[in-house]
Design a protein around this motif. Structure first.
Motif, PDB file in Angstrom:
ATOM      1  N   THR A   1       0.849  -1.190   0.000  1.00 36.03           N
ATOM      2  CA  THR A   1       0.000   0.000   0.000  1.00 36.03           C
ATOM      3  C   THR A   1       0.886   1.241   0.000  1.00 36.03           C
ATOM      4  O   THR A   1       2.092   1.155   0.265  1.00 36.03           O
ATOM      5  N   GLY A   2       0.281   2.371  -0.259  1.00 33.55           N
ATOM      6  CA  GLY A   2       1.000   3.637  -0.180  1.00 33.55           C
ATOM      7  C   GLY A   2       2.012   3.831  -1.294  1.00 33.55           C
ATOM      8  O   GLY A   2       2.121   3.017  -2.212  1.00 33.55           O
ATOM      9  N   PHE A   3       2.750   4.925  -1.188  1.00 31.23           N
ATOM     10  CA  PHE A   3       3.767   5.260  -2.189  1.00 31.23           C
ATOM     11  C   PHE A   3       5.112   5.469  -1.504  1.00 31.23           C
ATOM     12  O   PHE A   3       5.152   5.887  -0.350  1.00 31.23           O
ATOM     13  N   PRO A   4       6.214   5.168  -2.196  1.00 26.56           N
ATOM     14  CA  PRO A   4       6.292   4.679  -3.571  1.00 26.56           C
ATOM     15  C   PRO A   4       5.805   3.233  -3.681  1.00 26.56           C
ATOM     16  O   PRO A   4       5.733   2.525  -2.679  1.00 26.56           O
ATOM     17  N   ILE A   5       5.520   2.822  -4.883  1.00 30.45           N
ATOM     18  CA  ILE A   5       5.094   1.441  -5.093  1.00 30.45           C
ATOM     19  C   ILE A   5       6.273   0.498  -4.927  1.00 30.45           C
ATOM     20  O   ILE A   5       6.142  -0.589  -4.351  1.00 30.45           O
ATOM     21  N   VAL A   6       7.429   0.911  -5.432  1.00 30.53           N
ATOM     22  CA  VAL A   6       8.674   0.135  -5.270  1.00 30.53           C
ATOM     23  C   VAL A   6       9.729   1.040  -4.646  1.00 30.53           C
ATOM     24  O   VAL A   6       9.758   2.246  -4.906  1.00 30.53           O
ATOM     25  N   ASN A   7      10.581   0.445  -3.832  1.00 27.59           N
ATOM     26  CA  ASN A   7      11.620   1.245  -3.181  1.00 27.59           C
ATOM     27  C   ASN A   7      12.805   1.503  -4.095  1.00 27.59           C
ATOM     28  O   ASN A   7      13.451   2.555  -4.010  1.00 27.59           O
ATOM     29  N   GLU A   8      13.096   0.532  -4.950  1.00 31.07           N
ATOM     30  CA  GLU A   8      14.172   0.714  -5.922  1.00 31.07           C
ATOM     31  C   GLU A   8      13.557   0.998  -7.285  1.00 31.07           C
ATOM     32  O   GLU A   8      12.697   0.261  -7.756  1.00 31.07           O
ATOM     33  N   LYS A   9      14.035   2.064  -7.913  1.00 32.10           N
ATOM     34  CA  LYS A   9      13.439   2.497  -9.171  1.00 32.10           C
ATOM     35  C   LYS A   9      13.460   1.375 -10.208  1.00 32.10           C
ATOM     36  O   LYS A   9      14.458   0.673 -10.369  1.00 32.10           O
ATOM     37  N   MET A  10      12.315   1.213 -10.903  1.00 27.63           N
ATOM     38  CA  MET A  10      12.226   0.214 -11.959  1.00 27.63           C
ATOM     39  C   MET A  10      11.748   0.877 -13.241  1.00 27.63           C
ATOM     40  O   MET A  10      11.084   1.922 -13.215  1.00 27.63           O
TER      41      MET A  10
ATOM     42  N   TYR B   1       4.065  11.301 -11.774  1.00 27.71           N
ATOM     43  CA  TYR B   1       3.658   9.993 -11.258  1.00 27.71           C
ATOM     44  C   TYR B   1       4.873   9.078 -11.074  1.00 27.71           C
ATOM     45  O   TYR B   1       4.893   8.247 -10.169  1.00 27.71           O
ATOM     46  N   GLU B   2       5.878   9.248 -11.910  1.00 28.68           N
ATOM     47  CA  GLU B   2       7.116   8.488 -11.725  1.00 28.68           C
ATOM     48  C   GLU B   2       7.769   8.850 -10.387  1.00 28.68           C
ATOM     49  O   GLU B   2       8.221   7.970  -9.645  1.00 28.68           O
ATOM     50  N   THR B   3       7.800  10.127 -10.059  1.00 31.08           N
ATOM     51  CA  THR B   3       8.353  10.557  -8.772  1.00 31.08           C
ATOM     52  C   THR B   3       7.578   9.935  -7.616  1.00 31.08           C
ATOM     53  O   THR B   3       8.160   9.516  -6.605  1.00 31.08           O
ATOM     54  N   LYS B   4       6.275   9.857  -7.770  1.00 30.30           N
ATOM     55  CA  LYS B   4       5.405   9.329  -6.714  1.00 30.30           C
ATOM     56  C   LYS B   4       5.571   7.820  -6.534  1.00 30.30           C
ATOM     57  O   LYS B   4       5.547   7.307  -5.418  1.00 30.30           O
ATOM     58  N   THR B   5       5.747   7.102  -7.656  1.00 31.50           N
ATOM     59  CA  THR B   5       5.718   5.638  -7.618  1.00 31.50           C
ATOM     60  C   THR B   5       7.088   4.973  -7.630  1.00 31.50           C
ATOM     61  O   THR B   5       7.231   3.822  -7.233  1.00 31.50           O
ATOM     62  N   ASN B   6       8.094   5.683  -8.140  1.00 34.35           N
ATOM     63  CA  ASN B   6       9.427   5.129  -8.383  1.00 34.35           C
ATOM     64  C   ASN B   6       9.436   4.191  -9.588  1.00 34.35           C
ATOM     65  O   ASN B   6      10.345   3.377  -9.744  1.00 34.35           O
ATOM     66  N   ILE B   7       8.423   4.301 -10.433  1.00 34.75           N
ATOM     67  CA  ILE B   7       8.331   3.479 -11.639  1.00 34.75           C
ATOM     68  C   ILE B   7       8.465   4.384 -12.860  1.00 34.75           C
ATOM     69  O   ILE B   7       7.641   5.293 -13.070  1.00 34.75           O
ATOM     70  N   HIS B   8       9.510   4.147 -13.637  1.00 35.22           N
ATOM     71  CA  HIS B   8       9.709   4.898 -14.877  1.00 35.22           C
ATOM     72  C   HIS B   8       9.120   4.098 -16.025  1.00 35.22           C
ATOM     73  O   HIS B   8       9.501   2.947 -16.255  1.00 35.22           O
ATOM     74  N   VAL B   9       8.163   4.717 -16.720  1.00 34.54           N
ATOM     75  CA  VAL B   9       7.562   4.071 -17.895  1.00 34.54           C
ATOM     76  C   VAL B   9       8.189   4.673 -19.146  1.00 34.54           C
ATOM     77  O   VAL B   9       8.152   5.886 -19.348  1.00 34.54           O
ATOM     78  N   GLN B  10       8.792   3.813 -19.953  1.00 28.88           N
ATOM     79  CA  GLN B  10       9.344   4.236 -21.239  1.00 28.88           C
ATOM     80  C   GLN B  10       8.271   4.030 -22.299  1.00 28.88           C
ATOM     81  O   GLN B  10       7.918   2.898 -22.639  1.00 28.88           O
ATOM     82  N   TRP B  11       7.723   5.144 -22.799  1.00 27.50           N
ATOM     83  CA  TRP B  11       6.555   5.076 -23.675  1.00 27.50           C
ATOM     84  C   TRP B  11       6.932   5.003 -25.142  1.00 27.50           C
ATOM     85  O   TRP B  11       7.757   5.780 -25.624  1.00 27.50           O
ATOM     86  N   ASP B  12       6.294   4.081 -25.847  1.00 26.98           N
ATOM     87  CA  ASP B  12       6.295   4.043 -27.304  1.00 26.98           C
ATOM     88  C   ASP B  12       4.870   4.363 -27.719  1.00 26.98           C
ATOM     89  O   ASP B  12       3.943   3.582 -27.436  1.00 26.98           O
ATOM     90  N   THR B  13       4.651   5.521 -28.345  1.00 26.25           N
ATOM     91  CA  THR B  13       3.287   5.943 -28.649  1.00 26.25           C
ATOM     92  C   THR B  13       3.061   6.033 -30.154  1.00 26.25           C
ATOM     93  O   THR B  13       3.994   6.175 -30.947  1.00 26.25           O
TER      94      THR B  13
END
Length: 541
Positions: free
Chosen positions: A46-55, A79-91
């Protein structure tokens, strides 16, 4: 978004308490389809960040705005700062979505996550069965408390997103069932014209005909010319849909537009072959023949209708409030009309479910538990507010009662940007392609306008109850394979003949030949497949 929407194995009824038990697929990370415990998945439960080590997660998405770089846009950066999850987008732009999406899957070059990719129900089941899309049931049960709560509150969600194999392979766009004006509303009539001619709102089909004839003949705009158009629209769907309930058709809404339950027999019927549908088309043909509809309604371009709308020449518009698209004030919602057999129901709307394939995790997902938590936030009130409104005192202002509006710089952009362009600098919801929950409090499109809300309130006493509404059905692979071979031709033929009957290019003397042609095309089997789906849906309660 006015425009504006289920089923499963009989032995695996979807309630949240048995979501995990319905999961039968395999995933790359958890072979039995079960979600890992938080410590094993190395996430915070629960809570943020979702992961402790950036993924880092690679994702594919469709978008509407070419100038919005999703790898450098505020919503995802914050949202990346909040979650520690970096999404690499292909749009990709939406007009190229299907081709690019299919190429990725065909070449086994697909990402961990598909977002806003609008997979069809048949594709969800197909790729789910193949193992490319992982079942989400157990992930939802363990790591999506916000989405799970919505499923509990609105059972149609679970029933509508669950495939006949018992699995859920995608998360949907949901239109809040309490947000009535995003789900339905009658067409808009120009009140000033009614007043100028001393007319009241129509109550019956005869009244409706008389009103449109008065608009055509009696110069309601007072310019001395016969330039008024009674019903202005692109295509005949609007007028036909408005009248479906008045003829006792579409008793479960329009998500499965050609089938419903016949009130007299209790059996699934094929609406476009029903005698009452013939009556409906005969009435619309009378309106067309007498010049009360846009005369090029079958072929007219939207730009032509828009031009007439902006000149104030439309007595009725079947789109959103004309103030939003034509800058024409004073339109109000039409009454729901009483039909020839006493029916007075507004049935031209579907379920609260939009596309159900808007968030998909693939078998390449390295941490599906983390990404389910990542997505679930946007089904929470806080996440919905962020997604649609952004940041307090930067992109929106909030009053003491919690009402929100975009800032002046957004609404009246100093650089001349439209509202959509200004919002699109920060947020990604523009255009309507996203998984999430559309809530009246935070949605600022035309459907959220006070006039639209009033229109929906007016229609509400006559609207189908939510428990009567069918979502679009999900079919087994066998059913879908068989249906595909007959449905495309039947649906196309129905649309073609609808317009021919309305415009008089086909005589109603040939109605029996039309019905016989449907029989030859396999309409009885079409109905039988839908009847099986309807039975599964009913037993899933």
């Amino acid at each position: 978004m006015s425009s504006k929407r289920g089923k499963m194995l009989l032995s695996c009824l979807v309630t949240v308490s048995v979501l995990a038990g319905c999961s039968s697929g395999k995933t790359a990370e958890s072979g039995d389809g079960k979600a890992k415990a938080a410590d094993e998945a190395q996430i915070n439960a629960t809570g943020f960040p979702i992961v402790n080590e950036k993924m880092t997660v690679n994702a594919f998405a469709a978008k509407f705005f070419a100038n919005a770089d999703w790898n450098n846009i505020r919503i995802w950066n914050d949202y990346e700062t909040k979650t520690n999850i970096h999404v690499q987008w292909d749009t990709v732009q939406t007009d190229a979505l299907k081709e690019k999406r299919n190429l990725l899957l065909a070449g086994n070059d697909y990402p961990e996550l598909f977002y806003a990719s609008a997979f069809s129900r048949s594709d969800l089941l197909k790729y789910g069965k193949q193992g490319a899309f992982i079942p989400l049931n157990d992930l939802i049960d363990k790591y999506a408390p916000n989405f799970k709560a919505l499923m509990e509150k609105y059972p149609i969600i679970a029933k509508g997103i669950t495939m006949p194999d018992g699995n859920i392979y995608g998360l949907p766009t949901i239109y809040d069932p309490e947000f009535k004006s995003v789900l339905y509303g009658t067409p808009w009539v120009k009140q000033e014209w009614l007043d100028n001619l001393g007319l009241k709102q129509p109550e019956s089909l005869d009244d409706f005909y008389s009103m449109l004839k008065a608009f055509k003949d009696n110069d309601p705009n007072g310019n001395g010319q016969k330039d008024e158009i009674g019903w202005g629209a692109v295509g005949t769907a609007g007028i036909v849909n408005y009248l479906r309930g008045s003829f006792g058709l579409n008793t479960h809404g329009t998500s499965n537009i050609n089938v419903d339950t016949d009130p007299e027999t209790g059996k699934v019927r094929f609406i476009p072959a029903d005698p009452r549908y013939k009556e409906l088309l005969q009435f619309v043909n009378k309106l067309y023949k007498d010049g009360l509809l846009e005369q090029d309604i079958v072929s007219v371009k939207s730009t032509e209708v828009d031009s007439k709308g902006m000149q104030g020449l439309l007595g009725i518009s079947d789109s959103v409030d004309p103030v939003a698209i034509y800058n024409q004030k004073g339109y109000v919602g039409l009454n729901v009309l009483k039909g020839p057999h006493g029916d007075q129901s507004y049935n031209a709307f579907g379920s609260p479910l939009g596309n159900i394939g808007m968030f998909v995790l693939t078998d390449k997902a390295k941490n599906p538990e983390a990404m389910m938590r990542w997505m679930d936030y946007f089904y929470s009130d806080e996440g919905i507010k962020l997604f649609f409104m952004g940041w307090k005192d930067e992109t929106y202002v909030e009053d003491a009662d919690g009402n929100v509006e975009y800032t002046e710089d957004i609404k009246n952009n100093p650089n001349g940007l439209t509202l959509d362009q200004a919002v699109g600098q920060y947020l990604v919801w523009l255009g309507g392609y996203y998984p999430g929950f559309v809530k009246q409090k935070y949605f600022k499109g035309a459907e959220g306008m006070p006039t639209s809300i009033e229109n929906a309130k007016k229609a509400e006493p006559y609207a189908l109850a939510q428990d009567q509404i069918w979502p679009p059905f999900n079919f087994t692979q066998e059913e879908q394979s068989e249906l595909t071979t007959i449905q495309t031709d039947i649906d196309a033929y129905v649309l073609e003949m609808k317009d021919k009957f309305i415009t008089g290019n086909e005589s109603f003397d040939n109605w029996d030949k039309y019905v016989a042609a449907l029989q030859k095309m396999g309409v009885d089997r079409y109905v039988a497949i839908y009847a099986s789906a309807a039975e599964r849906f009913a037993k899933a309660d």
